[in-house]
Scaffold this motif. Sequence first.
Motif, PDB file in Angstrom:
ATOM      1  N   CYS A  22       0.898  -1.235  -0.101  1.00  0.00           N
ATOM      2  CA  CYS A  22      -0.041   0.058   0.037  1.00  0.00           C
ATOM      3  C   CYS A  22       0.833   1.198   0.126  1.00  0.00           C
ATOM      4  N   PHE A  23       2.028   1.338   0.704  1.00  0.00           N
ATOM      5  CA  PHE A  23       2.989   2.498   0.816  1.00  0.00           C
ATOM      6  C   PHE A  23       3.361   2.659  -0.656  1.00  0.00           C
ATOM      7  N   VAL A  24       3.925   1.444  -1.086  1.00  0.00           N
ATOM      8  CA  VAL A  24       4.284   1.599  -2.810  1.00  0.00           C
ATOM      9  C   VAL A  24       3.162   2.318  -3.536  1.00  0.00           C
ATOM     10  N   LEU A  25       1.918   1.912  -3.412  1.00  0.00           N
ATOM     11  CA  LEU A  25       0.852   2.493  -4.146  1.00  0.00           C
ATOM     12  C   LEU A  25       0.695   4.180  -3.854  1.00  0.00           C
ATOM     13  N   ALA A  26       0.963   4.406  -2.515  1.00  0.00           N
ATOM     14  CA  ALA A  26       0.944   5.775  -2.046  1.00  0.00           C
ATOM     15  C   ALA A  26       2.009   6.660  -2.790  1.00  0.00           C
ATOM     16  N   LEU A  27       3.224   5.967  -2.776  1.00  0.00           N
ATOM     17  CA  LEU A  27       4.085   6.825  -3.621  1.00  0.00           C
ATOM     18  C   LEU A  27       3.909   6.709  -5.161  1.00  0.00           C
ATOM     19  N   ILE A  28       3.469   5.965  -5.799  1.00  0.00           N
ATOM     20  CA  ILE A  28       2.859   6.132  -7.112  1.00  0.00           C
ATOM     21  C   ILE A  28       1.771   7.134  -7.321  1.00  0.00           C
ATOM     22  N   TYR A  29       1.028   7.076  -6.264  1.00  0.00           N
ATOM     23  CA  TYR A  29      -0.222   8.099  -6.239  1.00  0.00           C
ATOM     24  C   TYR A  29       0.537   9.514  -6.350  1.00  0.00           C
ATOM     25  N   GLY A  30       1.461   9.525  -5.375  1.00  0.00           N
ATOM     26  CA  GLY A  30       2.107  11.027  -5.355  1.00  0.00           C
ATOM     27  C   GLY A  30       2.744  11.538  -6.491  1.00  0.00           C
ATOM     28  N   GLN A  31       3.394  10.640  -7.217  1.00  0.00           N
ATOM     29  CA  GLN A  31       4.068  10.863  -8.410  1.00  0.00           C
ATOM     30  C   GLN A  31       3.148  11.124  -9.531  1.00  0.00           C
ATOM     31  N   ALA A  32       2.008  10.241  -9.582  1.00  0.00           N
ATOM     32  CA  ALA A  32       0.849  10.678 -10.690  1.00  0.00           C
ATOM     33  C   ALA A  32       0.283  12.058 -10.295  1.00  0.00           C
ATOM     34  N   ASN A  33       0.028  12.442  -9.003  1.00  0.00           N
ATOM     35  CA  ASN A  33      -0.644  13.368  -8.826  1.00  0.00           C
ATOM     36  C   ASN A  33       0.209  14.793  -9.256  1.00  0.00           C
ATOM     37  N   VAL A  34       1.500  14.780  -9.059  1.00  0.00           N
ATOM     38  CA  VAL A  34       2.386  15.807  -9.647  1.00  0.00           C
ATOM     39  C   VAL A  34       2.527  15.551 -11.058  1.00  0.00           C
ATOM     40  N   ASN A  35       2.515  14.847 -11.838  1.00  0.00           N
ATOM     41  CA  ASN A  35       2.559  14.397 -13.311  1.00  0.00           C
ATOM     42  C   ASN A  35       1.167  15.002 -13.678  1.00  0.00           C
TER      43      ASN A  35
END
Length: 164
Positions: free
Chosen positions: A108-121
């Motif tokens: 889930c933490f990895v998902l949160a990191l991907i979410y954050g990067q997608a959010n900035v993108n």
Amino acid sequence: MTIPSEAYFEFLAVLIPAALGSIAMIYSTIHSIFIMNKPRYALKDFKHPYKPWTDEQSDNKTYRGFRANMNQVEWLVYSIPIYTFSVLFSPAYPVVYPVVGSIAPWMCFVLALIYGQANVNYLKGYMKSTEDRMPGFKLRTHIFKAMLGVCIGGIICTGCRLLM
């Protein structure tokens, strides 16, 4: 001063991925504010409060960044609780898949990191054009759906455990 119990530290250990992921997701929105502000403050006639509907502050890139950031905040309101419950309920997965439950909070933490990067993108893409926002938006949406699925699955597994 009393020393916290072992159970307290076990509880904190469960919360570590929830805390780190929440920080990453929130930071992506805050980081986007700074990205969005660069072109806004570069406007010759910029004054507070920001009024994108006026001619002197009407810059498409800045306005799209402003709108994207508002969207990020709106999504964050829904994403943080879903993410947190995903982390808290995902250890129940050993009922179904023994290995998955032990690493599920960190997945889930990895998902949160991907979410954050997608959010900035998403914000960076939206500042370029409305079409360029879609890759970040779609990835963030897919990650949200994955977190929601993990959350619901974890709640179901918890229910199964309680019924055993």
